[in-house]
Design a protein around this motif. Structure first.
Motif, PDB file in Angstrom:
ATOM      1  N   ILE A 177      12.110   9.052 -12.057  1.00 17.02           N
ATOM      2  CA  ILE A 177      13.434   9.445 -11.671  1.00 17.02           C
ATOM      3  C   ILE A 177      13.497   9.342 -10.128  1.00 17.02           C
ATOM      4  CG2 ILE A 177      15.320  10.828 -11.876  1.00 17.02           C
ATOM      5  CD1 ILE A 177      13.559  12.222 -14.193  1.00 17.02           C
ATOM      6  N   CYS A 178      14.643   8.511  -9.767  1.00 15.00           N
ATOM      7  CA  CYS A 178      14.891   8.262  -8.205  1.00 15.00           C
ATOM      8  C   CYS A 178      13.866   7.861  -7.566  1.00 15.00           C
ATOM      9  CB  CYS A 178      15.571   9.698  -7.900  1.00 15.00           C
ATOM     10  SG  CYS A 178      15.980   9.844  -6.173  1.00 15.00           S
ATOM     11  N   GLY A 179      13.379   8.485  -6.349  1.00 15.33           N
ATOM     12  CA  GLY A 179      12.395   7.894  -5.772  1.00 15.33           C
ATOM     13  C   GLY A 179      11.207   7.798  -6.479  1.00 15.33           C
ATOM     14  N   TRP A 180      10.908   8.647  -7.466  1.00 15.41           N
ATOM     15  CA  TRP A 180       9.565   8.294  -8.491  1.00 15.41           C
ATOM     16  C   TRP A 180       9.745   7.276  -9.351  1.00 15.41           C
ATOM     17  CZ3 TRP A 180       8.645  11.544  -4.680  1.00 15.41           C
ATOM     18  CH2 TRP A 180       7.421  11.952  -4.604  1.00 15.41           C
ATOM     19  N   GLY A 181      10.820   6.715  -9.282  1.00 14.61           N
ATOM     20  CA  GLY A 181      10.959   5.496 -10.361  1.00 14.61           C
ATOM     21  C   GLY A 181      10.062   4.207  -9.650  1.00 14.61           C
ATOM     22  N   GLY A 182      10.377   4.059  -8.161  1.00 13.90           N
ATOM     23  CA  GLY A 182       9.392   3.023  -7.282  1.00 13.90           C
ATOM     24  C   GLY A 182       7.892   3.495  -7.738  1.00 13.90           C
ATOM     25  N   MET A 183       7.575   4.748  -7.554  1.00 16.68           N
ATOM     26  CA  MET A 183       6.237   5.281  -7.777  1.00 16.68           C
ATOM     27  C   MET A 183       5.588   4.829  -9.406  1.00 16.68           C
ATOM     28  SD  MET A 183       5.483   6.432  -4.960  1.00 16.68           S
ATOM     29  CE  MET A 183       6.608   7.454  -3.491  1.00 16.68           C
ATOM     30  N   ALA A 184       6.547   4.801 -10.388  1.00 18.70           N
ATOM     31  CA  ALA A 184       6.207   4.666 -11.704  1.00 18.70           C
ATOM     32  C   ALA A 184       6.046   3.201 -11.798  1.00 18.70           C
ATOM     33  CB  ALA A 184       7.366   5.052 -12.436  1.00 18.70           C
ATOM     34  N   LEU A 185       6.719   2.432 -11.192  1.00 23.62           N
ATOM     35  CA  LEU A 185       6.535   0.912 -11.301  1.00 23.62           C
ATOM     36  C   LEU A 185       5.113   0.511 -10.475  1.00 23.62           C
ATOM     37  CD1 LEU A 185      10.289  -0.206 -10.560  1.00 23.62           C
ATOM     38  CD2 LEU A 185       8.999  -0.450 -12.620  1.00 23.62           C
ATOM     39  N   ASN A 186       4.817   1.212  -9.381  1.00 20.43           N
ATOM     40  CA  ASN A 186       3.515   0.988  -8.704  1.00 20.43           C
ATOM     41  C   ASN A 186       2.380   1.232  -9.431  1.00 20.43           C
ATOM     42  OD1 ASN A 186       2.381  -0.182  -6.338  1.00 20.43           O
ATOM     43  ND2 ASN A 186       2.279   1.853  -5.342  1.00 20.43           N
ATOM     44  N   ALA A 187       2.549   2.624 -10.124  1.00 20.73           N
ATOM     45  CA  ALA A 187       1.644   2.863 -10.844  1.00 20.73           C
ATOM     46  C   ALA A 187       1.303   2.179 -12.356  1.00 20.73           C
ATOM     47  CB  ALA A 187       1.760   4.365 -11.358  1.00 20.73           C
ATOM     48  N   THR A 188       2.590   1.731 -12.766  1.00 13.52           N
ATOM     49  CA  THR A 188       2.236   0.608 -14.050  1.00 13.52           C
ATOM     50  C   THR A 188       1.604  -0.481 -13.696  1.00 13.52           C
ATOM     51  OG1 THR A 188       4.158   1.891 -14.961  1.00 13.52           O
ATOM     52  CG2 THR A 188       3.462  -0.298 -15.905  1.00 13.52           C
ATOM     53  N   ALA A 189       1.930  -1.155 -12.521  1.00 10.22           N
ATOM     54  CA  ALA A 189       1.259  -2.343 -12.062  1.00 10.22           C
ATOM     55  C   ALA A 189      -0.336  -2.174 -12.031  1.00 10.22           C
ATOM     56  CB  ALA A 189       1.779  -2.860 -10.700  1.00 10.22           C
TER      57      ALA A 189
END
Length: 325
Positions: A135-147
């Protein structure tokens, strides 16, 4: 339930910004990330699970705690049949890490993978059916983690920010090279001040409005500074980030490898009227199919924090039911 007990005293009473669903099992759990930081999380699950079922991990927004938006998402998705985990990122909330109130694109990406470590070894979780929500700033973190973490089978972002893009380039990429250089010089000087003083310096208390702020800042304050979403452990409610927090974000673009999420699916969710909508649109354009961009009519950025009549939980549920199998 596997848990590593940290040398911290956890709040045991229900202190969320949303009502408790007594039909679910709920408990606090702890686990360590790869850097040795103990993360504290809320685990929600349907009662009397008879078989291994899918799990979903949630975190965000940036500057929030698990008692706010991520916990609401976690409890709601547990009501729909998933085991869910909402965690406090390193250095924030009840999680450990010193100094307090700092963020790191590397460590906070690792936080998601540490949560996958934890949830995947639970006896009632299917290791091949783990998804995440940022959610919010952790959306970018989530995409980075999934990659980078191929154990994650599907990812949802809600009202996403790419914090590395924001901090290095400003809103709508408006920061010039000269302005960026000035910011870095100021942050570098602050490091000397912190070293001389032997302490970490912090900014003023977040979201103390004085009038004349942009509408999206007013919307943030309406969530974090009112009974709607205030929580004493949230940085955005009554504290501030360290002054040097932006440094590690300035030259580490976290969505560089977004194409490597393929072939796993991504669902981007954003409000039609959100000031941050361009973050999701850019990420969607750079991602590879299977992907979906869901724009919520008339919604602003913070509507997707807690407005259960606006957050598309049916679509999120369908997405995970389809892709965690």
């Amino acid at each position: 339930m596997t848990s590593i007990t940290p040398n911290v005293e956890l709040e045991q009473k229900w202190d969320k910004t949303f009502s408790k669903n007594s039909k679910l099992d709920h408990c606090k759990v702890t686990f360590k990330n790869r850097y040795g930081i103990t993360l504290v999380a809320d685990l929600y699950q349907p009662k009397e699970i008879q078989e291994k079922i899918p799990a979903i991990i949630i975190s965000g927004p940036f500057g929030a705690v698990k008692e706010q938006s991520s916990g609401l998402y976690a409890q709601t998705l547990a009501e729909r049949g998933f085991i869910t985990l909402a965690f406090d990122p390193s250095y924030t909330g009840e999680s450990t890490g010193e100094p307090r109130n700092i963020a790191s694109p590397d460590i906070n990406t690792e936080d998601f993978s540490a949560a996958v470590d934890f949830i995947g070894i639970q006896t009632n979780v299917d290791q091949d059916q783990i998804g995440i929500v940022g959610i919010c700033g952790w959306g970018g973190m989530a995409l980075n983690a999934t990659a980078i973490d191929k154990r994650i089978k599907a990812v949802v972002t809600s009202t996403m920010y790419d914090m590395t893009r924001l901090m290095s380039k400003g809103y709508n990429d408006s920061v010039t090279l000269e302005q960026r250089t000035q910011t870095l010089e100021k942050l570098n000087q602050q490091r000397w001040e912190d070293a001389k003083n032997g302490t970490t310096a912090y900014g003023p208390t977040s979201l103390e409005l004085k009038g004349g702020e942009p509408q999206f800042v007013v919307e943030y304050a309406d969530y974090y500074k009112t009974p709607r979403g205030f929580h004493p452990r949230a940085i955005n409610s009554n504290a501030s980030w360290s002054l040097t927090t932006p440094l590690s974000f300035m030259n580490m673009p976290i969505l560089t490898y977004i194409k490597e999420i393929f072939p796993r699916p991504i669902l981007f969710i954003h409000g039609e009227n959100a000031h941050s909508r361009y973050f999701s649109e850019t990420a969607y354009n750079e991602a590879v199919e299977p992907k979906e961009l869901l724009i919520i009519p008339n919604a602003n950025h913070t509507d997707l924090y807690d407005r259960v009549d606006i957050i598309p939980f049916d679509r999120i549920t369908d997405f995970f039911n389809k892709n965690l199998k």
